[in-house]
Design a protein around this motif. Structure first.
Motif, short mmCIF file in Angstrom:
data_model
loop_
_atom_site.label_atom_id
_atom_site.label_comp_id
_atom_site.label_asym_id
_atom_site.label_seq_id
_atom_site.Cartn_x
_atom_site.Cartn_y
_atom_site.Cartn_z
N THR A 12 0.83 -1.20 0.00
CA THR A 12 0.00 0.00 0.00
C THR A 12 0.87 1.25 0.00
N GLN A 13 1.91 1.25 0.78
CA GLN A 13 2.82 2.39 0.84
C GLN A 13 3.49 2.60 -0.52
N THR A 14 3.91 1.53 -1.17
CA THR A 14 4.53 1.62 -2.48
C THR A 14 3.54 2.17 -3.50
N ILE A 41 4.21 9.98 -7.49
CA ILE A 41 5.19 10.21 -8.55
C ILE A 41 4.49 10.44 -9.88
N TYR A 42 3.51 9.61 -10.21
CA TYR A 42 2.78 9.76 -11.47
C TYR A 42 2.08 11.11 -11.55
N GLU A 43 1.50 11.57 -10.44
CA GLU A 43 0.83 12.87 -10.41
C GLU A 43 1.82 14.00 -10.67
N ALA A 59 14.81 12.96 -19.29
CA ALA A 59 15.79 12.68 -18.23
C ALA A 59 15.20 11.70 -17.21
N ILE A 60 13.97 11.91 -16.83
CA ILE A 60 13.31 11.01 -15.87
C ILE A 60 13.21 9.61 -16.47
N LYS A 61 12.82 9.52 -17.73
CA LYS A 61 12.71 8.21 -18.38
C LYS A 61 14.05 7.51 -18.42
N THR A 62 15.11 8.26 -18.74
CA THR A 62 16.45 7.68 -18.79
C THR A 62 16.85 7.13 -17.42
N LEU A 63 16.59 7.90 -16.38
CA LEU A 63 16.93 7.44 -15.03
C LEU A 63 16.14 6.19 -14.65
N ILE A 64 14.86 6.18 -14.97
CA ILE A 64 14.02 5.02 -14.64
C ILE A 64 14.48 3.80 -15.41
N ASP A 65 14.80 3.99 -16.69
CA ASP A 65 15.27 2.86 -17.51
C ASP A 65 16.57 2.27 -16.99
N ASN A 66 17.38 3.07 -16.30
CA ASN A 66 18.68 2.61 -15.82
C ASN A 66 18.66 2.11 -14.38
N LEU A 67 17.51 2.12 -13.74
CA LEU A 67 17.43 1.60 -12.38
C LEU A 67 17.56 0.08 -12.40
N GLU A 68 18.26 -0.43 -11.45
CA GLU A 68 18.41 -1.87 -11.33
C GLU A 68 17.40 -2.40 -10.32
N ASN A 69 16.66 -3.41 -10.71
CA ASN A 69 15.72 -4.04 -9.79
C ASN A 69 16.44 -5.18 -9.08
N GLN A 70 16.40 -5.14 -7.76
CA GLN A 70 17.04 -6.18 -6.98
C GLN A 70 16.08 -6.60 -5.87
N ALA A 71 16.22 -7.83 -5.46
CA ALA A 71 15.39 -8.35 -4.37
C ALA A 71 15.67 -7.55 -3.10
N ILE A 72 14.66 -7.47 -2.26
CA ILE A 72 14.78 -6.70 -1.02
C ILE A 72 15.90 -7.23 -0.14
N ASN A 73 16.10 -8.53 -0.13
CA ASN A 73 17.10 -9.11 0.76
C ASN A 73 18.51 -9.06 0.18
N GLN A 74 18.68 -8.52 -1.02
CA GLN A 74 20.01 -8.37 -1.58
C GLN A 74 20.58 -7.01 -1.21
N ILE A 75 21.88 -6.96 -1.15
CA ILE A 75 22.54 -5.68 -0.89
C ILE A 75 22.54 -4.90 -2.20
N THR A 76 22.07 -3.68 -2.13
CA THR A 76 22.01 -2.88 -3.35
C THR A 76 23.28 -2.05 -3.46
N SER A 77 23.78 -1.96 -4.67
CA SER A 77 24.96 -1.13 -4.89
C SER A 77 24.51 0.26 -5.29
#
Length: 60
Positions: free
Chosen positions: A3-5, A12-14, A27-45
């Protein structure tokens, strides 16, 4: 957590819908396209995108 997500996504959409500058939207699209999706329990770089953004703005 879901729900929070969903609330964050809606907010963000608004805000993106209020942007009229095509360069900012690209620019926003470029940043979103370059985000890495990782599992919550993984360490994010963390990546410093400052240099990338500066070069991207220069090329516009």
């Amino acid at each position: 957590m879901t729900t929070q997500t969903d609330i964050i996504k809606d907010t963000i959409y608004e805000r993106i819908a209020e942007i009229n500058d095509e360069n900012v939207l690209n620019a926003i699209k470029t940043l979103i396209d370059n985000l890495e999706n990782q599992a919550i329990n993984q360490i994010t770089s963390k990546r410093d995108l400052t240099g990338y953004i500066k070069e991207w703005v220069k090329s516009m």
